[in-house]
Write an enzyme that holds these catalytic residues in place. Structure first.
Site, short mmCIF file in Angstrom:
data_model
loop_
_atom_site.label_atom_id
_atom_site.label_comp_id
_atom_site.label_asym_id
_atom_site.label_seq_id
_atom_site.Cartn_x
_atom_site.Cartn_y
_atom_site.Cartn_z
N GLU A 1 0.85 -1.20 0.00
CA GLU A 1 0.00 0.00 0.00
C GLU A 1 0.88 1.24 0.00
O GLU A 1 1.83 1.34 0.78
CB GLU A 1 -0.91 0.00 1.23
CG GLU A 1 -1.81 1.23 1.34
CD GLU A 1 -2.74 1.16 2.55
OE1 GLU A 1 -3.20 0.04 2.88
OE2 GLU A 1 -2.98 2.21 3.17
N GLU B 1 -2.51 11.08 3.68
CA GLU B 1 -3.52 10.72 4.67
C GLU B 1 -3.58 11.81 5.73
O GLU B 1 -2.55 12.40 6.08
CB GLU B 1 -3.17 9.39 5.35
CG GLU B 1 -3.61 8.15 4.61
CD GLU B 1 -3.43 6.92 5.48
OE1 GLU B 1 -4.44 6.25 5.78
OE2 GLU B 1 -2.28 6.63 5.86
#
Length: 261
Positions: A133, A138
């Site tokens: 990932e 984020e």
């Protein structure tokens, strides 16, 4: 002779740089209404996504649409329930290496968890984190302006993942460039061309570097969850810690661009 060499060197450098910056795919979101189905589809459901998130992901234009030249993703509260969108290029466009750039305005709101990221196309076969990932951006609404760039692999994931952070005060009022320069030996993350994190394991194997395969793009807003929930607002033992006054969280993406050599 020296002059000729310098001219040749400048020409070579400029042309190599141009090759490295060749745009191979993009979406500028210049339409209106529904997203281009050639580029995007949706992950749907309300199963918590392994993170105890509380929203239901839909494909409604209420939650994801093109508007005024940007992609709008909105998480919306109706009663006590939240809906949102998780926009993916899975099965349509995937990439191995290259420079992936998002120009985006990140939402504010305690309990929100927006992300711009990539996941291995083989996730359904090998599972997570074996698929790898790449989190280009984020943000935890409970920590305003702290932007994370993170790699999750079997050798380090979750709280043990390799990550870097940068504080951006205007994260929710201005557009910023969030970038991952993904090379065969490392991944370099930057915000507005400022390097924030480099992932470069000394030993590359399936545990440290499952990053040599096709990945697809994901853009979403989660609500609550293991990472997004704010403890002070949680009830009934759930990861539902969202500021009660919030009923809408909005992220805008001006474009997504992928460059390759």
């Amino acid at each position: 002779m020296k002059t000729l060499f310098i001219v040749a060197f400048i020409w070579f450098t400029q042309n190599c740089y141009a090759q490295q910056d060749s745009l191979v795919w993009s979406d500028e979101f210049n339409g209106s209404g529904a997203l281009n189905p050639v580029n995007w589809t949706f992950d749907l459901g309300s199963n918590g996504w392994g993170n105890n998130e509380i929203q239901e992901y839909t494909n409604s234009t209420k939650n994801a649409r093109q508007e005024s030249g940007v992609l709008v993703i909105e998480a919306l509260k109706t009663g006590n329930a939240w809906t949102s969108a998780r926009v993916v290029s899975k099965g349509l466009h995937n990439f191995t290496y290259g420079r992936v750039v998002f120009r985006a305005k990140v939402p504010a709101g305690t309990g929100s968890w927006p992300a711009l990221w990539m996941l291995g196309e083989n996730a359904s076969e090998v599972g997570w984190p074996a698929c790898g990932e790449i989190d280009v951006m984020e943000h935890q609404g409970k920590y305003p302006g702290i932007i994370h760039a993170t790699i999750h692999v079997p050798a380090g994931y979750g709280d043990e993942a390799s990550t870097g952070i940068l504080k951006i005060d205007s994260y929710n009022t201005e557009f910023h460039l969030y970038e991952a320069n993904w090379k065969p030996d490392c991944i370099e993350f930057s915000i507005d061309n400022v390097l924030t994190h480099v992932y470069k394991p000394e030993v590359k194997n399936s545990s440290t570097w499952p990053l040599d395969k096709p990945f697809y793009i994901i853009m979403n807003i989660a609500m609550g969850g293991n990472w997004g929930s704010d403890l002070q607002f949680e009830t009934n033992g759930l990861k539902n810690g969202i500021a009660p006054a919030i009923s809408m969280v909005r992220m805008e993406v001006d474009y997504v661009r992928v460059y390759k050599q």
